[in-house]
Write a protein that holds these residues in place. Structure first.
Motif, mmCIF file in Angstrom:
data_model
loop_
_atom_site.group_PDB
_atom_site.id
_atom_site.type_symbol
_atom_site.label_atom_id
_atom_site.label_comp_id
_atom_site.label_asym_id
_atom_site.label_seq_id
_atom_site.Cartn_x
_atom_site.Cartn_y
_atom_site.Cartn_z
ATOM 1 N N ARG A 168 81.375 43.176 34.937
ATOM 2 C CA ARG A 168 81.674 41.775 35.216
ATOM 3 C C ARG A 168 83.041 41.400 34.641
ATOM 4 N NH1 ARG A 168 76.801 42.531 32.906
ATOM 5 N NH2 ARG A 168 74.946 42.255 34.210
ATOM 6 N N ARG A 169 83.768 40.577 35.403
ATOM 7 C CA ARG A 169 85.101 40.104 35.003
ATOM 8 C C ARG A 169 85.946 41.285 34.502
ATOM 9 N NH1 ARG A 169 85.410 34.589 34.277
ATOM 10 N NH2 ARG A 169 87.647 35.051 34.240
ATOM 11 N N ASN A 170 86.043 42.313 35.336
ATOM 12 C CA ASN A 170 86.699 43.545 34.919
ATOM 13 C C ASN A 170 87.881 43.838 35.830
ATOM 14 O OD1 ASN A 170 86.733 46.794 35.390
ATOM 15 N ND2 ASN A 170 86.342 46.268 33.260
ATOM 16 N N ARG A 171 88.884 44.513 35.265
ATOM 17 C CA ARG A 171 90.053 44.981 36.013
ATOM 18 C C ARG A 171 90.213 46.478 35.734
ATOM 19 N NH1 ARG A 171 93.724 40.613 37.083
ATOM 20 N NH2 ARG A 171 95.522 42.010 36.852
ATOM 21 N N THR A 172 90.158 47.278 36.774
ATOM 22 C CA THR A 172 90.224 48.735 36.644
ATOM 23 C C THR A 172 91.290 49.276 37.595
ATOM 24 O OG1 THR A 172 87.866 48.843 36.093
ATOM 25 C CG2 THR A 172 88.923 50.884 36.823
ATOM 26 N N VAL A 173 92.076 50.238 37.105
ATOM 27 C CA VAL A 173 93.111 50.868 37.917
ATOM 28 C C VAL A 173 92.645 52.275 38.277
ATOM 29 C CG1 VAL A 173 95.507 51.641 38.042
ATOM 30 C CG2 VAL A 173 94.932 49.511 36.832
ATOM 31 N N ALA A 174 92.572 52.561 39.567
ATOM 32 C CA ALA A 174 92.234 53.899 40.055
ATOM 33 C C ALA A 174 93.540 54.614 40.404
ATOM 34 C CB ALA A 174 91.329 53.803 41.273
ATOM 35 N N ARG A 175 93.793 55.746 39.748
ATOM 36 C CA ARG A 175 95.026 56.505 39.967
ATOM 37 C C ARG A 175 94.693 57.827 40.653
ATOM 38 N NH1 ARG A 175 98.828 53.844 36.906
ATOM 39 N NH2 ARG A 175 97.999 52.629 35.139
ATOM 40 N N PHE A 176 95.601 58.253 41.516
ATOM 41 C CA PHE A 176 95.415 59.517 42.219
ATOM 42 C C PHE A 176 96.773 60.036 42.677
ATOM 43 C CE2 PHE A 176 94.844 55.993 45.133
ATOM 44 C CZ PHE A 176 95.672 56.299 46.190
ATOM 45 N N GLU A 177 96.786 61.317 43.019
ATOM 46 C CA GLU A 177 98.004 61.971 43.512
ATOM 47 C C GLU A 177 97.732 62.564 44.880
ATOM 48 O OE1 GLU A 177 99.230 64.878 40.709
ATOM 49 O OE2 GLU A 177 99.638 63.433 39.098
ATOM 50 N N ALA A 178 98.723 62.445 45.748
ATOM 51 C CA ALA A 178 98.621 62.993 47.101
ATOM 52 C C ALA A 178 99.848 63.845 47.377
ATOM 53 C CB ALA A 178 98.518 61.871 48.133
ATOM 54 N N ALA A 179 99.639 64.937 48.079
ATOM 55 C CA ALA A 179 100.749 65.849 48.368
ATOM 56 C C ALA A 179 100.604 66.405 49.771
ATOM 57 C CB ALA A 179 100.801 66.990 47.354
ATOM 58 N N ALA A 180 101.734 66.749 50.365
ATOM 59 C CA ALA A 180 101.762 67.349 51.698
ATOM 60 C C ALA A 180 102.915 68.323 51.750
ATOM 61 C CB ALA A 180 101.909 66.281 52.769
ATOM 62 N N LYS A 181 102.765 69.350 52.545
ATOM 63 C CA LYS A 181 103.792 70.388 52.625
ATOM 64 C C LYS A 181 103.989 70.789 54.081
ATOM 65 C CE LYS A 181 105.183 74.798 50.574
ATOM 66 N NZ LYS A 181 104.792 75.905 49.648
ATOM 67 N N ALA A 182 105.283 70.924 54.444
ATOM 68 C CA ALA A 182 105.688 71.376 55.779
ATOM 69 C C ALA A 182 105.089 70.509 56.875
ATOM 70 C CB ALA A 182 105.329 72.841 55.978
ATOM 71 N N VAL A 183 105.277 69.189 56.720
ATOM 72 C CA VAL A 183 104.829 68.255 57.759
ATOM 73 C C VAL A 183 105.942 68.142 58.797
ATOM 74 C CG1 VAL A 183 104.083 65.911 58.258
ATOM 75 C CG2 VAL A 183 103.420 66.997 56.102
#
Length: 258
Positions: A168-183
Protein backbone atom coordinates in the motif's frame (compact mmCIF):
# COMPACT_ATOMS: atom_id res chain seq x y z
CA UNK A 1 -143.64 -29.97 -54.56
CA UNK A 2 -140.44 -31.68 -53.35
CA UNK A 3 -138.28 -30.01 -50.56
CA UNK A 4 -134.64 -29.20 -51.63
CA UNK A 5 -131.72 -30.25 -49.35
CA UNK A 6 -128.88 -27.75 -48.49
CA UNK A 7 -125.50 -28.57 -50.02
CA UNK A 8 -122.42 -28.96 -47.62
CA UNK A 9 -119.09 -27.34 -48.51
CA UNK A 10 -116.08 -29.68 -48.21
CA UNK A 11 -113.75 -28.85 -45.26
CA UNK A 12 -110.37 -27.51 -46.38
CA UNK A 13 -107.31 -29.48 -45.34
CA UNK A 14 -104.82 -27.52 -43.16
CA UNK A 15 -101.23 -27.53 -44.43
CA UNK A 16 -98.50 -28.99 -42.23
CA UNK A 17 -97.23 -26.55 -39.63
CA UNK A 18 -100.33 -24.36 -39.82
CA UNK A 19 -101.06 -22.34 -36.70
CA UNK A 20 -104.41 -20.75 -36.01
CA UNK A 21 -103.87 -16.99 -35.43
CA UNK A 22 -106.91 -16.82 -33.16
CA UNK A 23 -105.61 -19.56 -30.88
CA UNK A 24 -103.98 -18.42 -27.56
CA UNK A 25 -100.13 -18.60 -27.51
CA UNK A 26 -98.76 -21.72 -26.00
CA UNK A 27 -96.42 -21.41 -23.03
CA UNK A 28 -92.71 -22.07 -23.67
CA UNK A 29 -91.45 -25.31 -22.17
CA UNK A 30 -89.53 -24.86 -18.94
CA UNK A 31 -85.89 -26.07 -18.78
CA UNK A 32 -85.32 -29.14 -16.68
CA UNK A 33 -84.40 -28.36 -13.08
CA UNK A 34 -80.68 -28.09 -12.40
CA UNK A 35 -79.29 -30.85 -10.30
CA UNK A 36 -78.00 -29.53 -7.04
CA UNK A 37 -74.84 -30.97 -5.48
CA UNK A 38 -75.41 -33.33 -2.68
CA UNK A 39 -74.51 -32.20 0.83
CA UNK A 40 -71.30 -33.67 2.31
CA UNK A 41 -73.28 -36.10 4.43
CA UNK A 42 -74.81 -37.78 1.29
CA UNK A 43 -71.53 -38.10 -0.67
CA UNK A 44 -69.67 -41.33 -0.87
CA UNK A 45 -66.92 -41.54 1.73
CA UNK A 46 -63.41 -40.99 0.38
CA UNK A 47 -64.58 -39.21 -2.80
CA UNK A 48 -62.84 -35.80 -3.09
CA UNK A 49 -64.78 -32.63 -3.70
CA UNK A 50 -64.65 -31.22 -7.23
CA UNK A 51 -61.85 -28.65 -7.62
CA UNK A 52 -61.72 -25.62 -9.77
CA UNK A 53 -58.79 -25.60 -12.22
CA UNK A 54 -56.74 -22.42 -12.19
CA UNK A 55 -55.51 -20.96 -15.43
CA UNK A 56 -51.94 -21.86 -16.34
CA UNK A 57 -51.45 -18.39 -17.80
CA UNK A 58 -52.17 -16.70 -14.47
CA UNK A 59 -49.71 -19.03 -12.70
CA UNK A 60 -46.98 -18.24 -15.25
CA UNK A 61 -47.60 -14.50 -14.88
CA UNK A 62 -47.28 -14.73 -11.11
CA UNK A 63 -44.08 -16.76 -11.40
CA UNK A 64 -42.57 -14.22 -13.84
CA UNK A 65 -43.47 -11.38 -11.49
CA UNK A 66 -41.77 -13.11 -8.56
CA UNK A 67 -38.66 -13.86 -10.62
CA UNK A 68 -38.42 -10.24 -11.84
CA UNK A 69 -38.87 -8.93 -8.32
CA UNK A 70 -36.14 -11.25 -7.00
CA UNK A 71 -33.76 -10.18 -9.80
CA UNK A 72 -34.35 -6.49 -9.09
CA UNK A 73 -33.81 -7.05 -5.37
CA UNK A 74 -30.54 -8.95 -6.01
CA UNK A 75 -29.30 -6.20 -8.37
CA UNK A 76 -30.12 -3.55 -5.79
CA UNK A 77 -28.23 -5.44 -3.08
CA UNK A 78 -25.20 -5.87 -5.34
CA UNK A 79 -25.22 -2.17 -6.23
CA UNK A 80 -25.43 -1.18 -2.56
CA UNK A 81 -22.60 -3.56 -1.62
CA UNK A 82 -20.43 -2.27 -4.46
CA UNK A 83 -21.08 1.32 -3.42
CA UNK A 84 -20.17 0.62 0.19
CA UNK A 85 -17.01 -1.23 -0.86
CA UNK A 86 -15.99 1.67 -3.10
CA UNK A 87 -16.51 4.19 -0.30
CA UNK A 88 -14.56 2.04 2.15
CA UNK A 89 -11.57 1.06 -0.01
CA UNK A 90 -11.55 4.10 -2.35
CA UNK A 91 -9.69 2.22 -5.14
CA UNK A 92 -7.38 4.16 -7.43
CA UNK A 93 -5.57 3.09 -10.57
CA UNK A 94 -1.80 2.56 -10.45
CA UNK A 95 0.49 4.79 -12.51
CA UNK A 96 3.73 4.13 -14.37
CA UNK A 97 6.62 6.35 -15.39
CA UNK A 98 10.01 5.89 -17.04
CA UNK A 99 12.52 6.29 -14.23
CA UNK A 100 15.68 5.81 -16.30
CA UNK A 101 16.61 5.07 -19.90
CA UNK A 102 20.07 4.56 -21.40
CA UNK A 103 21.60 2.89 -24.45
CA UNK A 104 25.01 1.55 -23.46
CA UNK A 105 25.55 0.35 -27.01
CA UNK A 106 23.89 1.41 -30.25
CA UNK A 107 26.18 0.63 -33.14
CA UNK A 108 25.24 0.63 -36.82
CA UNK A 109 27.55 -1.27 -39.19
CA UNK A 110 27.42 -1.23 -42.98
CA UNK A 111 28.41 -4.57 -44.43
CA UNK A 112 28.47 -6.04 -47.91
CA UNK A 113 25.18 -7.87 -47.35
CA UNK A 114 23.35 -4.96 -45.66
CA UNK A 115 23.21 -2.64 -42.66
CA UNK A 116 22.98 -4.16 -39.18
CA UNK A 117 22.37 -2.76 -35.71
CA UNK A 118 23.76 -3.91 -32.34
CA UNK A 119 22.14 -2.47 -29.22
CA UNK A 120 22.17 -2.77 -25.45
CA UNK A 121 19.82 -0.73 -23.26
CA UNK A 122 19.03 -0.37 -19.55
CA UNK A 123 15.56 0.70 -18.49
CA UNK A 124 13.88 1.51 -15.18
CA UNK A 125 10.08 1.82 -14.87
CA UNK A 126 8.50 3.33 -11.77
CA UNK A 127 5.38 1.52 -10.46
CA UNK A 128 3.18 3.64 -8.17
CA UNK A 129 0.41 2.18 -5.98
CA UNK A 130 -1.63 5.09 -4.55
CA UNK A 131 -4.09 2.91 -2.60
CA UNK A 132 -4.08 2.83 1.18
CA UNK A 133 -5.98 -0.44 1.61
CA UNK A 134 -5.22 -2.38 -1.57
CA UNK A 135 -2.11 -4.40 -2.48
CA UNK A 136 -1.27 -4.87 -6.17
CA UNK A 137 0.30 -8.06 -7.51
CA UNK A 138 2.21 -8.25 -10.80
CA UNK A 139 3.09 -11.48 -12.61
CA UNK A 140 6.26 -12.10 -14.60
CA UNK A 141 6.18 -10.05 -17.77
CA UNK A 142 8.08 -9.22 -20.93
CA UNK A 143 9.46 -5.84 -21.98
CA UNK A 144 10.39 -4.79 -25.50
CA UNK A 145 12.62 -1.83 -26.42
CA UNK A 146 12.38 -0.15 -29.81
CA UNK A 147 14.11 2.68 -31.63
CA UNK A 148 11.63 5.15 -33.13
CA UNK A 149 12.37 6.09 -36.73
CA UNK A 150 10.56 7.81 -39.57
CA UNK A 151 10.26 4.54 -41.48
CA UNK A 152 8.97 2.58 -38.47
CA UNK A 153 10.12 1.26 -35.11
CA UNK A 154 13.14 -1.03 -34.91
CA UNK A 155 13.24 -3.72 -32.21
CA UNK A 156 16.47 -3.52 -30.22
CA UNK A 157 15.88 -6.09 -27.49
CA UNK A 158 13.47 -8.10 -25.37
CA UNK A 159 13.85 -8.60 -21.60
CA UNK A 160 12.06 -10.61 -18.92
CA UNK A 161 10.65 -8.61 -15.99
CA UNK A 162 10.18 -10.46 -12.70
CA UNK A 163 6.81 -10.20 -10.99
CA UNK A 164 6.44 -8.72 -7.52
CA UNK A 165 3.92 -7.68 -4.87
CA UNK A 166 3.51 -3.95 -4.32
CA UNK A 167 2.32 -2.84 -0.90
CA UNK A 168 0.00 0.00 0.00
CA UNK A 169 1.13 3.54 -0.86
CA UNK A 170 4.28 2.10 -2.40
CA UNK A 171 6.66 3.16 -5.18
CA UNK A 172 8.79 0.45 -6.79
CA UNK A 173 11.24 0.67 -9.70
CA UNK A 174 11.54 -2.38 -11.96
CA UNK A 175 14.90 -2.41 -13.79
CA UNK A 176 15.90 -4.62 -16.69
CA UNK A 177 18.35 -4.83 -19.58
CA UNK A 178 17.58 -5.57 -23.21
CA UNK A 179 20.02 -6.39 -25.98
CA UNK A 180 19.91 -7.19 -29.68
CA UNK A 181 22.58 -8.16 -32.16
CA UNK A 182 22.77 -7.97 -35.97
CA UNK A 183 19.32 -6.48 -36.47
CA UNK A 184 18.88 -5.75 -40.18
CA UNK A 185 17.85 -2.13 -40.89
CA UNK A 186 17.50 0.03 -43.94
CA UNK A 187 20.68 1.84 -44.94
CA UNK A 188 19.05 5.28 -44.71
CA UNK A 189 17.39 4.46 -41.38
CA UNK A 190 20.70 3.08 -40.08
CA UNK A 191 22.40 6.37 -40.92
CA UNK A 192 19.75 8.35 -39.02
CA UNK A 193 20.08 6.07 -35.98
CA UNK A 194 23.86 6.43 -36.03
CA UNK A 195 23.71 10.23 -36.12
CA UNK A 196 20.96 10.30 -33.49
CA UNK A 197 23.02 8.19 -31.12
CA UNK A 198 25.96 10.55 -31.44
CA UNK A 199 23.80 13.59 -30.66
CA UNK A 200 21.75 11.73 -28.03
CA UNK A 201 18.62 12.65 -29.99
CA UNK A 202 17.73 9.09 -30.92
CA UNK A 203 14.38 8.17 -29.40
CA UNK A 204 13.61 4.91 -27.59
CA UNK A 205 10.28 3.40 -26.63
CA UNK A 206 9.44 0.69 -24.09
CA UNK A 207 6.47 -1.68 -24.05
CA UNK A 208 5.75 -3.94 -21.06
CA UNK A 209 3.18 -6.75 -21.03
CA UNK A 210 2.23 -8.47 -17.77
CA UNK A 211 -0.76 -9.45 -15.63
CA UNK A 212 -2.08 -7.53 -12.64
CA UNK A 213 -4.28 -8.50 -9.70
CA UNK A 214 -5.46 -6.97 -6.42
CA UNK A 215 -5.30 -8.22 -2.86
CA UNK A 216 -7.64 -6.85 -0.21
CA UNK A 217 -7.01 -8.36 3.19
CA UNK A 218 -6.83 -12.10 2.56
CA UNK A 219 -8.89 -11.98 -0.65
CA UNK A 220 -7.18 -12.05 -4.05
CA UNK A 221 -8.82 -11.12 -7.32
CA UNK A 222 -8.12 -12.74 -10.64
CA UNK A 223 -5.23 -11.33 -12.68
CA UNK A 224 -5.95 -9.50 -15.93
CA UNK A 225 -3.50 -8.76 -18.77
CA UNK A 226 -2.20 -5.20 -18.93
CA UNK A 227 0.10 -3.30 -21.26
CA UNK A 228 2.32 -0.39 -20.26
CA UNK A 229 3.71 1.76 -23.07
CA UNK A 230 6.39 4.38 -22.38
CA UNK A 231 7.87 6.92 -24.77
CA UNK A 232 9.37 7.29 -27.18
CA UNK A 233 11.79 9.68 -25.45
CA UNK A 234 15.26 10.79 -26.48
CA UNK A 235 18.45 9.59 -24.83
CA UNK A 236 19.12 13.17 -23.80
CA UNK A 237 15.93 13.18 -21.72
CA UNK A 238 16.80 9.87 -20.13
CA UNK A 239 20.35 10.87 -19.19
CA UNK A 240 19.99 14.42 -17.87
CA UNK A 241 17.79 13.50 -14.89
CA UNK A 242 14.65 15.18 -16.27
CA UNK A 243 11.21 13.99 -15.16
CA UNK A 244 10.09 11.63 -17.87
CA UNK A 245 6.43 11.54 -19.03
CA UNK A 246 3.87 9.14 -17.67
CA UNK A 247 3.46 5.83 -19.46
CA UNK A 248 0.26 4.69 -21.13
CA UNK A 249 -1.71 2.01 -19.32
CA UNK A 250 -4.31 -0.28 -20.91
CA UNK A 251 -6.33 -3.34 -19.87
CA UNK A 252 -7.02 -6.25 -22.23
CA UNK A 253 -5.11 -4.40 -24.99
CA UNK A 254 -8.00 -2.09 -25.85
CA UNK A 255 -9.18 -0.30 -22.66
CA UNK A 256 -6.89 2.71 -22.34
CA UNK A 257 -6.71 4.10 -18.82
CA UNK A 258 -3.90 6.67 -19.20
Amino acid sequence: MAESKPTLKPELQRPPGYRDPTAPPSAAPKPPPRRRPLPPSFRQPGKPLPRRHRSRRSCCCRLCCWVSLAALLAAALVAVAAGLAYLWFQPRLPSFRLQSLNATRLRVADQSDGTFLDAATTVGILFVNPNRKIVIEYCDGEARVTVADEDGDVDVGVAAVAGFEQGRRNRTVARFEAAAKAVAVDEVAGGRIREGYKSKEVRLGVSLRTRMGLKVGGIRTGKVPIRVGCGPVSLKQGLNGAVLPLCRFSLFRWINLH
